[in-house]
Motif scaffolding. Structure first.
Motif, PDB file in Angstrom:
ATOM      1  N   GLY A 270      45.038  14.370  19.264  1.00 45.21           N
ATOM      2  CA  GLY A 270      45.256  13.096  19.938  1.00 45.21           C
ATOM      3  C   GLY A 270      44.643  13.133  21.323  1.00 45.21           C
TER       4      GLY A 270
ATOM      5  N   ARG B 286      54.968   3.799  14.817  1.00 39.20           N
ATOM      6  CA  ARG B 286      53.723   3.148  14.449  1.00 39.20           C
ATOM      7  C   ARG B 286      53.260   3.608  13.077  1.00 39.20           C
ATOM      8  NH1 ARG B 286      55.065  -0.567  17.643  1.00 39.20           N
ATOM      9  NH2 ARG B 286      54.998  -0.041  19.847  1.00 39.20           N
TER      10      ARG B 286
ATOM     11  N   PHE C 210      52.728  11.077  19.777  1.00 36.64           N
ATOM     12  CA  PHE C 210      52.469  10.063  18.758  1.00 36.64           C
ATOM     13  C   PHE C 210      53.702   9.174  18.638  1.00 36.64           C
ATOM     14  CE2 PHE C 210      50.480  14.106  17.244  1.00 36.64           C
ATOM     15  CZ  PHE C 210      49.188  13.796  17.640  1.00 36.64           C
TER      16      PHE C 210
ATOM     17  N   GLU D 259      49.464   3.755  25.528  1.00 41.51           N
ATOM     18  CA  GLU D 259      49.093   5.135  25.252  1.00 41.51           C
ATOM     19  C   GLU D 259      48.795   5.923  26.522  1.00 41.51           C
ATOM     20  OE1 GLU D 259      49.162   6.455  22.157  1.00 41.51           O
ATOM     21  OE2 GLU D 259      49.969   4.534  21.529  1.00 41.51           O
TER      22      GLU D 259
ATOM     23  N   SER E  28      51.920   7.255  12.016  1.00 42.22           N
ATOM     24  CA  SER E  28      52.211   8.325  12.974  1.00 42.22           C
ATOM     25  C   SER E  28      53.275   9.290  12.473  1.00 42.22           C
ATOM     26  CB  SER E  28      52.651   7.736  14.314  1.00 42.22           C
ATOM     27  OG  SER E  28      51.598   7.041  14.928  1.00 42.22           O
TER      28      SER E  28
END
Length: 851
Positions: free
Chosen positions: A504, A576, A572, A474, A579
């Protein structure tokens, strides 16, 4: 009386529909409640709570019915009708839940709304589902001597659930969407209702012998095993999410394997009933099954300690690719679940027989077992996992099964062996923590959170990386340039922002870069509390800090009433789990409601994690809400290209120039290379017309049809192209008209400027194309041989394009002593192409002064 095969098929179809609903409704409610663990677990608990209530109360009603077959048919009809009714009602009811929770709820309010809301919304259907198995067992109570009413029906119902999981994840939801998938399940329930009414609606209930007194011990065992069984599932799913890719397919493989093992265990129990006679050895069988379950839990945990190697071996042996990756994840799930769930399925069937023999109905047994399952996730995932970690919990879970035995049976060999194995686990404490640390690196922090394991890793060179579940990277301390640009590109495009929202947090670098501006109020929303804590290792105090809200981004923008001038959505990872919901039409529309008049929304997209089909679906979704959108590049990286979709065109050139000039006088843009009026507008790669052509005919990503959630994982499992290839494909397809982006020219200066920006875009595309074949080398002369002519050609297209100027300038300076003639030739050409820039001329004078 209908044949057992027909009844088994009925149970299989009913179980299929039940799991389809669970998957669909969990996803739909997650959109409205948010994806915080409180909401996720509350929905699961509400689903189990409804099943338990139905098995208890509706099961009792069926038991008193003279025609339980008709009662069963009415249950199937109720499920179907309520499922169909929820298709139009879910957005209305879900929206009410969003408002009731609010943007920043307290823990008690959040839990109560997230639990009671879904419980009430789903209750008519879940209560009916919980009563179907007891109802059918009541219809065929006369077959109890063969154990058919418990083991066989449960096995068929659970096997149907397996097929429901697989069909939902791999066929129905990806192709049709959630509402159509729920409608198909409702049609199956209607068929079950019709078949039941016609086949055995008139069948009288089997008589039951009255029971004077009933021991509660059998039900307490069922409560405990329900809690432990689902607790083990929750724990292992969290472990697998760190080893596997943590996509919708990862969860589907885990859930399907868990259910398959349970169904097989119940079927094996059913098949062996004829050898048990009147269950005169029931206590001994219970002892063996509890010991086997404890052993299975330990073996599953032990298998996960080698999970990474197993996944790699299986995928490699199958030659790689999407199917190989899925089989590898299914293998992981099988190693973790098959043995313990085989035992769990047989154990539940046997404990239900014991409860029946003690005078309890099957509905009571199911209600007790499901009640235990309701509390499993809050106890294991919320209370114990963050406190102890996954590894240390396996031993106690296994030993807890043995505590359900009477003391007199604890001395039996299977029990002693299982107890010894459990104690050995506690002493050795095998680790189920998965963190990839490079050679010479170290772990700076690690937190086993409720939803994910979050770690910060520092390599030998001092670079720090933020990992979630060890699979998703990330951001890092070396991406400050890109991260800060992701904040300031949209902020600069807005004329005068006063309040900004970042969806985020990641490393926190992006929102903190915006917070440098003292005239800007900055909010940041982050789902994982562990990420908020880890971000302090990337942006330590006293650096400017935004106001951070620990919340689900989707629910926050729906529930908040604050208006923002600029909203920036982070990168994002689309593959995943969860997301993909951040790239839907509905979410983009909710963001628009949070924009102040003249506000601007920028959605950054990680092209290095996106296939072009998913990109098209996201672009189509964005254009559905922001038809004036443009696309831009954050940087000119070929290996990690980042695209931004930005609303608000056309942009005012004069206002942009003034904004840049004002910010350059402060510290906010230091090091971001926004040094001239062309850099930021020069990053625009497509106008709205070009984006519409790119996404024409593509299904937009929506809440009901989240095509990205099911499509994007394919690139993660089996990359079919390099990020740079996808970038160049996009660049080749997209075009931009200066007039469309900056408005029609109003003066000669505007015409000249638009001509120069068009040349800049052409030079930028040529620059990216030239970089495709460059191989970085340490020797400056070898590097010059590769880039000299391509970069000079780029500069001839646009003398304003500085990214091609500076590499040649650096190489020339590096060659000043070693190869002065080559350096002089390059600098001379630079000075001729860009006479307004002083650097090359100054370097030439310096070169001439050398001895």
């Amino acid at each position: 009386m209908p044949r057992p095969a027909g009844v088994a098929l009925l149970m299989l179809v009913s179980g299929f529909a039940g799991l389809v609903y669970q998957i669909v409704w969990t996803q739909q409610l997650g959109v409205w409640l948010g994806h915080e663990i409180v909401s996720v677990l509350a929905v699961v608990a509400a689903f189990f709570g409804g099943l338990a209530l139905g098995a208890w109360r509706c099961g009792a009603w069926i038991a008193r019915s003279a025609r339980p077959g008709r009662g069963y048919a009415l249950l199937e009809l109720t499920i179907a009708l309520w499922a169909l009714l929820l298709i139009p009602l879910m957005p209305v009811l879900g929206g009410a839940l969003t408002v009731a929770i609010g943007p920043e709820p307290g823990a008690l309010r959040h839990w109560l709304v997230a639990f009671l809301g879904p419980l009430l919304i789903l209750l008519p259907a879940t209560a009916a589902m919980g009563a179907t198995l007891p109802a059918l067992a009541q219809v065929f109570g006369r077959l109890r001597a063969q154990g058919y009413a418990i083991g066989g029906l449960y096995a068929a119902n659970t096997l149907g659930a397996v097929f429901g999981v697989i069909a939902s994840a791999f066929l129905l939801a990806p192709k049709l969407g959630y509402n159509a998938t729920a409608a198909i399940a409702a049609a199956l329930n209607l068929l079950c209702a019709v078949y039941a009414w016609r086949a055995f609606g008139g069948l009288a209930s089997a008589a039951e012998a009255p029971t004077a007194a009933r021991s509660a011990v059998p039900l307490l065992r069922l409560v405990a095993t329900g809690l432990l069984g689902i607790g083990y599932e929750v724990l292992i799913v969290r472990v697998i999410s760190q080893i596997a890719e943590n996509t919708v397919y990862t969860y589907a493989a885990s859930l399907a394997t868990y259910l398959l093992g349970t169904a097989l265990g119940a079927a094996l129990y059913q098949a062996g009933q004829h050898r048990l006679g009147a269950h005169r050895d029931a206590a001994s069988l219970r002892t063996r099954l509890l010991a086997l379950t404890a052993f299975g839990v330990l073996l599953g945990g032990l298998a996960m300690t080698r999970g990474v190697a197993v996944k790699q071996i299986v995928a490699s042996a199958l030659g790689g690719g999407f199917e190989a990756a899925l089989i590898a994840e299914a293998t992981l799930a099988s190693l973790a679940f098959l043995i313990p769930t085989l035992a769990m399925g047989a154990l539940f069937s046997h404990l239900s027989v014991e409860a029946r023999d003690a005078g309890w109905r099957l509905g009571d047994a199911l209600a007790a077992n499901t009640l235990g399952a309701t509390f499993a996730a809050p106890l294991i995932a919320v209370a114990l996992l963050p406190l102890l970690g996954a590894g240390p919990l396996i031993g106690p879970l296994a030993l807890a099964y043995l505590l359900l035995l009477p003391i007199r049976q604890a001395r039996r060999v299977p029990v002693l062996a299982a107890a010894a194995a459990g104690i050995a686990w506690l002493l050795v404490a095998p680790s189920l923590r998965f963190v990839t640390v490079p050679d010479g690196g170290r772990i700076l922090s690690y937190r086993d959170g409720v939803m994910a394991a979050v770690s910060v890793i520092e390599d030998a060179g001092g670079e720090r990386r933020l990992h979630i579940n060890d699979r998703a990277r990330e951001g890092s301390s070396q991406t400050r340039f890109t991260d800060a640009r992701e904040a300031w590109a949209p902020l600069l495009l807005h004329g005068d922002p006063k309040r900004a929202l970042f969806l985020g947090l990641g490393t926190g670098i992006t929102s903190s870069a915006a917070a440098v501006d003292k005239n800007l109020s900055v909010d940041a929303v982050e789902l994982l509390p562990e990420v908020i804590e880890a971000s302090r290792l990337f942006v330590p105090s006293p650096a400017p800090q935004p106001h951070i809200v620990a919340a689900d981004a989707r629910r926050y923008v729906r529930a908040s009433e604050t208006l923002y001038d600029v909203i920036v959505a982070d990168l994002f990872h689309p593959a995943r789990s969860g997301s993909g919901a951040l790239y839907t039409v509905e979410h983009f529309d909710a963001v628009r409601a949070r924009l102040a008049p003249g506000g601007l929304f920028c959605q950054w997209l990680p092209l290095h994690q996106l296939d072009l089909a998913s990109l098209q679906a996201i672009v189509a979704a964005y254009l559905a809400v922001y038809p004036d959108a443009v696309a831009m590049l954050a940087t000119y990286s070929l290996d990690t290209p980042v695209l931004g979709l930005v609303s608000g065109a056309p942009f005012d050139r004069a206002q942009l120039a003034a904004r840049l000039s004002a910010e350059q006088r402060g510290d906010a843009l230091a090091g971001l290379q926004y040094d001239d009026a062309f850099v930021l507008p020069g990053s625009i790669v497509a106008d709205a017309a070009s984006l519409r052509a790119f996404s024409a005919g593509v299904i937009a990503n929506r809440d009901d049809h989240p095509v990205v959630s099911y499509r994007a994982p394919q690139l993660t499992y089996a990359p079919d192209s390099r990020p740079r290839d996808r970038l160049m494909s996009v660049i080749a397809q997209w075009t931009a008209s200066p007039a469309a982006i900056f408005g029609a020219p109003r003066a000669a200066a505007d015409t000249e400027w638009q001509s120069r920006i068009a040349a800049y875009w052409q030079a930028r595309n040529a620059f990216l194309k030239a970089g495709m074949n460059v191989q970085p080398v340490a020797d400056p002369q070898a590097m010059l041989a590769q880039v000299r002519e391509p970069l000079l050609a780029v500069l001839r297209l646009s003398p304003d394009f500085r990214p091609a100027y500076e590499p040649l300038l650096r190489i020339a300076m590096a060659l000043a002593e070693r190869a002065p003639d080559d350096a002089r030739a390059v600098l001379t050409e630079l000075a001729a192409i860009q006479p307004d820039r002083p650097e090359a001329a100054a370097a030439l004078r310096q070169l001439e002064s050398l001895p």
